[in-house]
Motif scaffolding. Structure first.
Motif, PDB file in Angstrom:
ATOM      1  N   UNK A 527       0.837  -1.193   0.000  1.00 13.25           N
ATOM      2  CA  UNK A 527       0.000   0.000   0.000  1.00 13.25           C
ATOM      3  C   UNK A 527       0.875   1.247   0.000  1.00 13.25           C
ATOM      4  N   UNK A 528       0.283   2.366  -0.426  1.00  9.09           N
ATOM      5  CA  UNK A 528       1.091   3.569  -0.596  1.00  9.09           C
ATOM      6  C   UNK A 528       1.708   4.041   0.713  1.00  9.09           C
ATOM      7  N   UNK A 529       0.924   4.001   1.816  1.00  5.32           N
ATOM      8  CA  UNK A 529       1.526   4.506   3.061  1.00  5.32           C
ATOM      9  C   UNK A 529       2.659   3.603   3.546  1.00  5.32           C
ATOM     10  N   UNK A 535      10.365   4.018   1.843  1.00  5.09           N
ATOM     11  CA  UNK A 535      11.266   4.906   1.112  1.00  5.09           C
ATOM     12  C   UNK A 535      11.763   6.073   1.966  1.00  5.09           C
ATOM     13  N   UNK A 536      11.016   6.446   2.970  1.00 10.51           N
ATOM     14  CA  UNK A 536      11.282   7.547   3.900  1.00 10.51           C
ATOM     15  C   UNK A 536      10.923   8.913   3.303  1.00 10.51           C
ATOM     16  N   UNK A 537      10.676   9.839   4.194  1.00 16.22           N
ATOM     17  CA  UNK A 537      10.293  11.203   3.811  1.00 16.22           C
ATOM     18  C   UNK A 537      11.362  11.865   2.943  1.00 16.22           C
ATOM     19  N   UNK A 538      12.613  11.651   3.266  1.00 13.55           N
ATOM     20  CA  UNK A 538      13.696  12.307   2.528  1.00 13.55           C
ATOM     21  C   UNK A 538      13.708  11.891   1.060  1.00 13.55           C
ATOM     22  N   UNK A 539      13.375  10.648   0.785  1.00  5.45           N
ATOM     23  CA  UNK A 539      13.322  10.153  -0.597  1.00  5.45           C
ATOM     24  C   UNK A 539      12.334  10.982  -1.419  1.00  5.45           C
ATOM     25  N   UNK A 540      11.165  11.238  -0.845  1.00  6.64           N
ATOM     26  CA  UNK A 540      10.137  11.980  -1.566  1.00  6.64           C
ATOM     27  C   UNK A 540      10.472  13.474  -1.628  1.00  6.64           C
ATOM     28  N   UNK A 541      11.107  13.975  -0.576  1.00  6.79           N
ATOM     29  CA  UNK A 541      11.537  15.374  -0.599  1.00  6.79           C
ATOM     30  C   UNK A 541      12.514  15.613  -1.751  1.00  6.79           C
TER      31      UNK A 541
END
Length: 702
Positions: A527-529, A535-541
């Protein structure tokens, strides 16, 4: 307005409407301060809009339920008093906009003719009690939670304990462990449970306390694995009494129940709740399980078989918007309503077209759509054709393509950006480039025009709220992107994290990046969450950071969605949280009014109500005297303690046992007739002493 007054059968509602008319007149004449009047009208569902001189009226539909007749009545009222539109909210209300304040009593009276209310739809009260729209037909439900939601709504409507809370308070009932009513995001959320004791079935609830959205969303705490059904109301009352007494009142940004838990700790709050149960009006409360009967299925009559107007579109619609009920042979039909807006002409055409093909009931859903019940298989093509004719047959209900949004800058004082147009653009993106996602109900996009989460962005997998940035000496409309929220089930949930802020016009690129990355790198079944956590927040940042580069702005990005002119941030004063009244004279007037209510309740034999009105009088009067000395107490319990410190200990007021000792007798005694008489007598004496002292002071000062 005399004519409408005599048509109402409910004398309580009639009295309220006449009182509203009188207060509006007094406000127009200048005899009621604006802040006091604002508090009063908010508790009557009347909310100031972004546009001056007009109001939004919020119509309170418990758990989103309405009959065809009620929906038609609301449509007629929108035609006559508003702008021929029905806006469905995430709390299963209906809002109508651009209403004249002076016409609201008449509007309310017409709603009341069909048992619809606006009472306590806004303000610092118990807001609309929500429930899973599938309640009663959900194949996974242990039992129908609708009667329990209805009992909660009925018990706390007009209840003295929750008329002047520090902030709003929200209840939610999910039909099953899938938690489609977001129990984890409510002040009090309930998940139905059944247990077997000595061979007998017992109903109850898993209880989640202290969740909430807003600018700082928090998931609630599981505080009871099985609360018996007859303890639902007593426990809820004790929670509200605790909130009323100990909740913050000066800093409204910290005044929701979740912050009381944050301040005192969960264990202390649980103890305070237990302490309050002595004084609760009821110790057990039997729920009438038949209070909300299932609607009658349409009669089985032969009719000419109808073919869908578009076979291919119908097949997709049936797969995504139609679900089998637990009642064999019947289907639930979900209607996707973009941005939650249904023109009244379309509402009438819809109801006329589906009458006889579904039951006489609609439920507003938490994602701003509609649920129709008890459709037969052979009626589905006809229902689809009716929806297609009025433009509401889009597939993908509650999927990635079904974007939740609040009204944003269309009407709301707090709106920073145009959330409705952004939602339309993102839905078009899904339909045009990711049409397979209309089948995906495990990923949600939700948008709010500001940080306050009316569009539920704080619990979305991809959440977006309006914001702004500065570049080249100008203000740029922006979007704060939040990721990783969502329902985990059984009352557990995850709050989205703020990742990055980008110009609003780059949101399409941001969502495209997120969806492409998820499709390319997810593990089967993930699931996406869960993907976000892996992946961690930093990956998406880092992925989205190039979109935040303001050095590459073009002229169009200084213009918000749905506008032609350069963006100008215009944020008004929000009213969704109610107001704080600090005027000494107003508080003393309120104290006198509450004492009158206490006497009235006592004469009617409503002893618990009489006690609580008397308690409220103590608080209003004490707060007024403290404010007169420049002392701002932030909670009711602080008012009580500060009054002792500044008036009793100084000898200015002689109260045997102290003010706290006298006032807090309320939660040490059963609400009996004897205690009500004793407590009311003490309250009357206290009020008379205050009145005498202030009269003497006024004479001296003159």
């Amino acid at each position: 307005m005399q004519s409408f007054r005599t048509e109402l059968e409910n004398p309580v509602v009639e009295k309220e409407i006449i009182e509203l008319e009188r207060k509006i007149r007094a406000f127009r004449e200048g005899s009621i301060p604006e802040e006091k009047f604002k508090s009063l009208r908010l508790a009557r569902g009347i909310y100031g809009q972004r546009q001056p001189g007009v109001q939004m009226v919020r119509i309170k539909l418990p758990f989103g339920k309405a009959t065809f007749k009620q929906l038609l009545r609301i449509s007629d009222i929108s035609d006559e008093y508003a702008i021929r539109n029905l806006h469905f909210t995430t709390r299963q209300d209906i809002q109508i906009h651009f209403v004249s304040l002076d016409r609201t009593p008449e509007l309310w009276a017409k709603l009341a003719e069909d048992d619809v209310t606006i009472r306590e739809a806004c303000g610092n009260t118990v807001r609309n009690v929500t429930a899973s729209p599938e309640a009663g037909i959900d194949p996974e439900e242990p039992f129908d939670v609708s009667p329990y939601a209805h009992a909660t709504f009925s018990y706390f409507l007009r209840n003295p304990i929750c008329q002047e809370l520090g902030r709003k308070f929200k209840f939610g009932f999910s039909s099953s462990s899938r938690d489609t009513a977001f129990a984890f995001g409510q002040d009090l959320g309930f998940i139905p449970r059944i247990r077997i004791v000595n061979g007998s079935e017992e109903r109850g609830f898993r209880v989640v306390l202290g969740g909430g959205l807003g600018a700082q969303p928090m998931a609630g705490h599981v505080v009871n694995e099985f609360l018996p059904e007859d303890q639902l109301i007593p426990y809820s009352e004790a929670v509200l009494r605790t909130f009323d007494r100990y909740g913050e009142r000066n800093n409204r940004n910290k005044a929701r129940f979740k912050y009381l838990i944050q301040k005192l700790g969960l264990e202390e709050v649980k103890q305070l709740i237990e302490d309050e149960q002595t004084a609760s009006k009821v110790k057990t409360f039997t729920i009438d399980r038949n209070a909300v009967p299932l609607p009658t299925p349409p009669e089985l009559v032969p009719f000419e078989e109808e073919q869908p107007s578009n076979n291919l579109a119908y097949e997709v619609w049936e797969k995504t918007n139609v679900w089998p009920q637990k009642q064999a042979g019947f289907y639930a039909v979900y209607v996707k309503v973009p941005t939650g807006d249904l023109p009244t002409a379309s509402a009438r055409e819809l109801l006329a077209g589906i009458r006889g093909h579904v039951a006489d009931e609609v439920r507003i859903t938490q994602n701003q759509g509609l649920l129709l019940k008890f459709a037969r298989k052979e009626s589905l093509p006809h229902i689809y054709n009716v929806l297609a004719k009025i433009g509401f047959a889009k597939p993908g209900f509650d999927s990635v393509a079904d974007v939740t949004t609040c009204p944003g800058t269309d009407t709301c004082n707090l709106g920073i950006s145009n959330s409705t147009e952004m939602a339309r653009v993102l839905e078009s993106l899904i339909y045009d480039e990711y049409d397979e996602l209309v089948y995906d109900r495990e990923l949600k996009i939700k948008i709010s025009g500001c940080m306050n989460s009316c569009g539920q962005h704080g619990i979305a997998h991809i959440g977006i709220h309006g914001s702004s940035l500065k570049a080249a000496g100008k203000v740029v409309p922006a979007a704060q992107i939040m990721l990783g929220g969502g329902v985990l089930g059984d009352g557990d949930g995850r709050v989205a994290e703020r990742v990055i802020k980008v110009p609003s016009k780059r949101v399409v690129s941001a969502v495209r990046l997120l969806l492409d990355d998820f499709a390319a790198n997810t593990i089967p079944g993930e699931l996406f969450h869960d993907y976000y956590l892996r992946q961690t927040k930093d990956y998406f940042y880092r992925m989205l950071k190039p979109l935040a580069d303001l050095a590459t702005l073009v002229d169009d990005e200084f213009v918000d969605w749905g506008h032609q002119e350069t963006y100008q941030q215009a944020i008004g004063v929000g009213e969704c949280a109610g107001v704080v009244i600090d005027l000494v004279s107003v508080l003393l007037f309120e104290a006198e009014e509450k004492l009158a209510w206490a006497n009235e309740s006592y004469r009617a034999g409503s002893y618990a109500d009489a006690i609580y009105h008397a308690y409220s009088m103590y608080i209003s009067a004490a707060k007024a005297l403290l404010l007169d000395k420049g002392i701002h107490s932030s909670t009711q319990i602080a008012i009580i303690k500060d009054f002792d410190t500044n008036f009793v200990e100084s000898g200015e007021y002689i109260i045997p046992g102290g003010f706290a000792g006298q006032v807090l007798e309320i939660n040490k005694n059963e609400p009996s007739e004897d205690f009500a008489r004793q407590y009311l007598a003490m309250a009357i004496d206290f009020h008379e002493v205050i009145a005498a002292k202030r009269s003497a002071t006024a004479v001296i000062n003159s």
